[in-house]
Write a protein that holds these residues in place. Structure first.
Motif, PDB file in Angstrom:
ATOM      1  N   GLY A  85       0.808  -1.207   0.000  1.00  0.00           N
ATOM      2  CA  GLY A  85       0.000   0.000   0.000  1.00  0.00           C
ATOM      3  C   GLY A  85       0.842   1.257   0.000  1.00  0.00           C
ATOM      4  N   GLU A  86       1.902   1.252   0.807  1.00  0.00           N
ATOM      5  CA  GLU A  86       2.772   2.421   0.863  1.00  0.00           C
ATOM      6  C   GLU A  86       3.521   2.612  -0.448  1.00  0.00           C
ATOM      7  OE1 GLU A  86       5.422   4.259   4.332  1.00  0.00           O
ATOM      8  OE2 GLU A  86       6.349   2.465   3.467  1.00  0.00           O
ATOM      9  N   LEU A  87       4.056   1.525  -1.007  1.00  0.00           N
ATOM     10  CA  LEU A  87       4.772   1.628  -2.278  1.00  0.00           C
ATOM     11  C   LEU A  87       3.841   2.137  -3.374  1.00  0.00           C
ATOM     12  CD1 LEU A  87       7.345   1.199  -3.907  1.00  0.00           C
ATOM     13  CD2 LEU A  87       6.643  -1.184  -4.251  1.00  0.00           C
ATOM     14  N   SER A  88       2.622   1.633  -3.419  1.00  0.00           N
ATOM     15  CA  SER A  88       1.656   2.087  -4.420  1.00  0.00           C
ATOM     16  C   SER A  88       1.373   3.582  -4.270  1.00  0.00           C
ATOM     17  CB  SER A  88       0.360   1.290  -4.278  1.00  0.00           C
ATOM     18  OG  SER A  88      -0.617   1.744  -5.179  1.00  0.00           O
ATOM     19  N   GLU A  89       1.217   4.036  -3.030  1.00  0.00           N
ATOM     20  CA  GLU A  89       0.947   5.452  -2.790  1.00  0.00           C
ATOM     21  C   GLU A  89       2.084   6.331  -3.279  1.00  0.00           C
ATOM     22  OE1 GLU A  89       0.295   8.547   0.961  1.00  0.00           O
ATOM     23  OE2 GLU A  89       0.420   6.382   1.322  1.00  0.00           O
ATOM     24  N   TYR A  90       3.325   5.852  -3.140  1.00  0.00           N
ATOM     25  CA  TYR A  90       4.490   6.667  -3.474  1.00  0.00           C
ATOM     26  C   TYR A  90       5.030   6.397  -4.878  1.00  0.00           C
ATOM     27  CZ  TYR A  90       4.738   9.074   0.901  1.00  0.00           C
ATOM     28  OH  TYR A  90       4.454   9.919   1.945  1.00  0.00           O
ATOM     29  N   LEU A  91       4.231   5.759  -5.721  1.00  0.00           N
ATOM     30  CA  LEU A  91       4.598   5.661  -7.133  1.00  0.00           C
ATOM     31  C   LEU A  91       4.297   6.953  -7.880  1.00  0.00           C
ATOM     32  CD1 LEU A  91       3.488   2.033  -8.070  1.00  0.00           C
ATOM     33  CD2 LEU A  91       5.808   2.874  -7.617  1.00  0.00           C
ATOM     34  N   ASP A  92       3.751   7.930  -7.179  1.00  0.00           N
ATOM     35  CA  ASP A  92       3.505   9.261  -7.740  1.00  0.00           C
ATOM     36  C   ASP A  92       3.890  10.272  -6.674  1.00  0.00           C
ATOM     37  OD1 ASP A  92       2.610  11.517  -9.079  1.00  0.00           O
ATOM     38  OD2 ASP A  92       0.803  10.544  -9.819  1.00  0.00           O
ATOM     39  N   THR A  93       5.003  10.973  -6.894  1.00  0.00           N
ATOM     40  CA  THR A  93       5.541  11.862  -5.864  1.00  0.00           C
ATOM     41  C   THR A  93       5.923  13.217  -6.444  1.00  0.00           C
ATOM     42  OG1 THR A  93       7.816  11.103  -6.203  1.00  0.00           O
ATOM     43  CG2 THR A  93       6.506   9.928  -4.566  1.00  0.00           C
ATOM     44  N   ASP A  94       6.177  14.148  -5.541  1.00  0.00           N
ATOM     45  CA  ASP A  94       6.774  15.419  -5.948  1.00  0.00           C
ATOM     46  C   ASP A  94       8.251  15.225  -6.279  1.00  0.00           C
ATOM     47  OD1 ASP A  94       4.428  16.988  -5.542  1.00  0.00           O
ATOM     48  OD2 ASP A  94       4.828  16.969  -3.386  1.00  0.00           O
ATOM     49  N   VAL A  95       8.955  14.479  -5.419  1.00  0.00           N
ATOM     50  CA  VAL A  95      10.399  14.312  -5.586  1.00  0.00           C
ATOM     51  C   VAL A  95      10.784  12.858  -5.335  1.00  0.00           C
ATOM     52  CG1 VAL A  95      12.701  15.140  -4.926  1.00  0.00           C
ATOM     53  CG2 VAL A  95      10.720  16.656  -4.677  1.00  0.00           C
ATOM     54  N   ALA A  96      11.538  12.288  -6.268  1.00  0.00           N
ATOM     55  CA  ALA A  96      12.152  10.978  -6.073  1.00  0.00           C
ATOM     56  C   ALA A  96      13.648  11.193  -5.897  1.00  0.00           C
ATOM     57  CB  ALA A  96      11.893  10.063  -7.266  1.00  0.00           C
ATOM     58  N   ILE A  97      14.165  10.778  -4.757  1.00  0.00           N
ATOM     59  CA  ILE A  97      15.597  10.902  -4.475  1.00  0.00           C
ATOM     60  C   ILE A  97      16.226   9.534  -4.647  1.00  0.00           C
ATOM     61  CG2 ILE A  97      17.336  11.455  -2.721  1.00  0.00           C
ATOM     62  CD1 ILE A  97      15.283  13.424  -1.541  1.00  0.00           C
ATOM     63  N   ILE A  98      17.191   9.443  -5.540  1.00  0.00           N
ATOM     64  CA  ILE A  98      17.831   8.167  -5.823  1.00  0.00           C
ATOM     65  C   ILE A  98      19.156   8.131  -5.073  1.00  0.00           C
ATOM     66  CG2 ILE A  98      18.488   6.526  -7.607  1.00  0.00           C
ATOM     67  CD1 ILE A  98      15.551   7.614  -7.708  1.00  0.00           C
ATOM     68  N   GLY A  99      19.191   7.335  -4.021  1.00  0.00           N
ATOM     69  CA  GLY A  99      20.374   7.235  -3.173  1.00  0.00           C
ATOM     70  C   GLY A  99      20.118   7.800  -1.794  1.00  0.00           C
ATOM     71  N   GLY A 100      20.335   6.962  -0.782  1.00  0.00           N
ATOM     72  CA  GLY A 100      20.052   7.351   0.591  1.00  0.00           C
ATOM     73  C   GLY A 100      21.302   7.652   1.403  1.00  0.00           C
ATOM     74  N   GLY A 101      22.331   8.206   0.761  1.00  0.00           N
ATOM     75  CA  GLY A 101      23.513   8.657   1.491  1.00  0.00           C
ATOM     76  C   GLY A 101      23.233   9.955   2.217  1.00  0.00           C
ATOM     77  N   PRO A 102      24.260  10.594   2.775  1.00  0.00           N
ATOM     78  CA  PRO A 102      24.025  11.813   3.560  1.00  0.00           C
ATOM     79  C   PRO A 102      23.367  12.935   2.768  1.00  0.00           C
ATOM     80  CG  PRO A 102      26.387  11.395   3.242  1.00  0.00           C
ATOM     81  CD  PRO A 102      25.670  10.167   2.832  1.00  0.00           C
ATOM     82  N   ALA A 103      23.774  13.147   1.518  1.00  0.00           N
ATOM     83  CA  ALA A 103      23.159  14.210   0.725  1.00  0.00           C
ATOM     84  C   ALA A 103      21.694  13.890   0.454  1.00  0.00           C
ATOM     85  CB  ALA A 103      23.918  14.406  -0.586  1.00  0.00           C
ATOM     86  N   GLY A 104      21.399  12.645   0.107  1.00  0.00           N
ATOM     87  CA  GLY A 104      20.024  12.252  -0.154  1.00  0.00           C
ATOM     88  C   GLY A 104      19.138  12.375   1.072  1.00  0.00           C
ATOM     89  N   MET A 105      19.667  11.975   2.237  1.00  0.00           N
ATOM     90  CA  MET A 105      18.877  12.054   3.460  1.00  0.00           C
ATOM     91  C   MET A 105      18.587  13.506   3.845  1.00  0.00           C
ATOM     92  SD  MET A 105      18.065   9.095   4.908  1.00  0.00           S
ATOM     93  CE  MET A 105      17.549   8.749   3.234  1.00  0.00           C
ATOM     94  N   VAL A 106      19.584  14.372   3.701  1.00  0.00           N
ATOM     95  CA  VAL A 106      19.374  15.782   4.054  1.00  0.00           C
ATOM     96  C   VAL A 106      18.392  16.429   3.079  1.00  0.00           C
ATOM     97  CG1 VAL A 106      20.492  18.039   4.212  1.00  0.00           C
ATOM     98  CG2 VAL A 106      21.563  16.038   5.255  1.00  0.00           C
ATOM     99  N   ALA A 107      18.533  16.133   1.791  1.00  0.00           N
ATOM    100  CA  ALA A 107      17.582  16.665   0.814  1.00  0.00           C
ATOM    101  C   ALA A 107      16.166  16.193   1.136  1.00  0.00           C
ATOM    102  CB  ALA A 107      17.986  16.234  -0.591  1.00  0.00           C
ATOM    103  N   ALA A 108      16.021  14.919   1.480  1.00  0.00           N
ATOM    104  CA  ALA A 108      14.705  14.383   1.814  1.00  0.00           C
ATOM    105  C   ALA A 108      14.107  15.093   3.024  1.00  0.00           C
ATOM    106  CB  ALA A 108      14.807  12.881   2.078  1.00  0.00           C
TER     107      ALA A 108
END
Length: 258
Positions: free
Chosen positions: A19-42
């Protein structure tokens, strides 16, 4: 104690995650990569009330920050990014010599928790293997389970729409490379191609990683080491302040755009 049913446990996991994955198949922003820059941007984008999904190839987020420097569990920062760390709940040790340190494990845990509590959703074990292009603009990413890639299985992926995409894939700059490979040298660089990461020079790398954090193709922004890989900046080794500042800048640029 209530009786525990194995199948009920499985059903709960499937229903909630799907359900959560389906909800987030349409987003404002998709961040590819969960390193420090990605986490701060998120974190900053979620605080700006953007719907944010982070897709991380590995089982854990944090990129190379877990290991500090050569597996010595310390992260080094200069003064400028310290307010970001403190805002996200990281305990900082100011040394008095222009540098500060944090425990690498605490740092990753706090960045991740802050992003999630702000409202971002993190989907680990998912890779972006392609992008969606609509009218000469990236309109989303194509997702595949990391395990499918690792096993070299022929399994078709799924697509996720996003109004903005952040390439926070580190040294590999994977989204930028996909764009060049699929549609040619059309990046917003002097050559249209990736200029390539230069040898380690911490002082220059910390400066240029922020300067290079910008839109690299319509709908795509580079953050973290991906920015230096795209625009030809040096790597900076085990100092992480530029990563945080880059993530915040990417969030600010995207928030202003929408």
């Amino acid at each position: 104690m209530k009786a525990i049913d194995d199948v009920t446990i499985s059903r709960i996991i499937l229903e909630e995650y799907a359900g959560e994955l389906s909800e987030y198949l349409d987003t404002d922003v998709a961040i590819i990569g969960g390193g420090p820059a990605g986490m701060v941007a998120a974190y900053y984008l979620a605080r700006a009330r953007r719907k944010v999904a982070v897709y991380e190839r590995n089982i854990s987020v944090g990129g190379g920050m877990w290991g500090g420097g050569m597996m010595f569990r310390r992260c080094v920062f200069q003064d400028e990014p310290l307010p970001i760390l403190e805002e996200m709940g990281v305990r900082v040790r100011r040394r008095g010599d222009g540098y500060a340190t944090t425990d690498s494990i605490e740092t990753v845990a706090c960045l991740c928790a802050a992003a999630v509590k702000a409202g971002a959703r993190i989907f680990n074990l998912l890779s972006a293997e392609d992008v969606m292009i609509r009218r000469d603009r990236v309109a989303g990413v194509v997702l595949q389970w990391t395990a499918v890639e690792a096993a070299s299985l022929h399994v078709d992926p799924l697509s996720a729409r996003a109004r903005c995409v952040v390439d926070a894939t580190g040294h590999a700059a994977e989204i930028a490379r996909i764009i060049v490979r699929k549609i040619g040298r059309k990046l917003l660089t002097p050559t249209g191609d990736l200029l390539g990461e230069k040898p380690m020079w911490a002082e220059a790398g910390e400066r240029t990683i922020v300067e290079h954090t910008r839109e690299i193709y319509p709908g795509v922004w580079a953050a973290g080491m991906a920015a230096n890989a795209v625009f030809g900046g040096p790597r900076m080794g085990p100092i992480f302040g530029g990563m945080l500042l880059s993530g915040r800048k990417a969030a600010e640029l995207i928030a202003r755009r929408k």
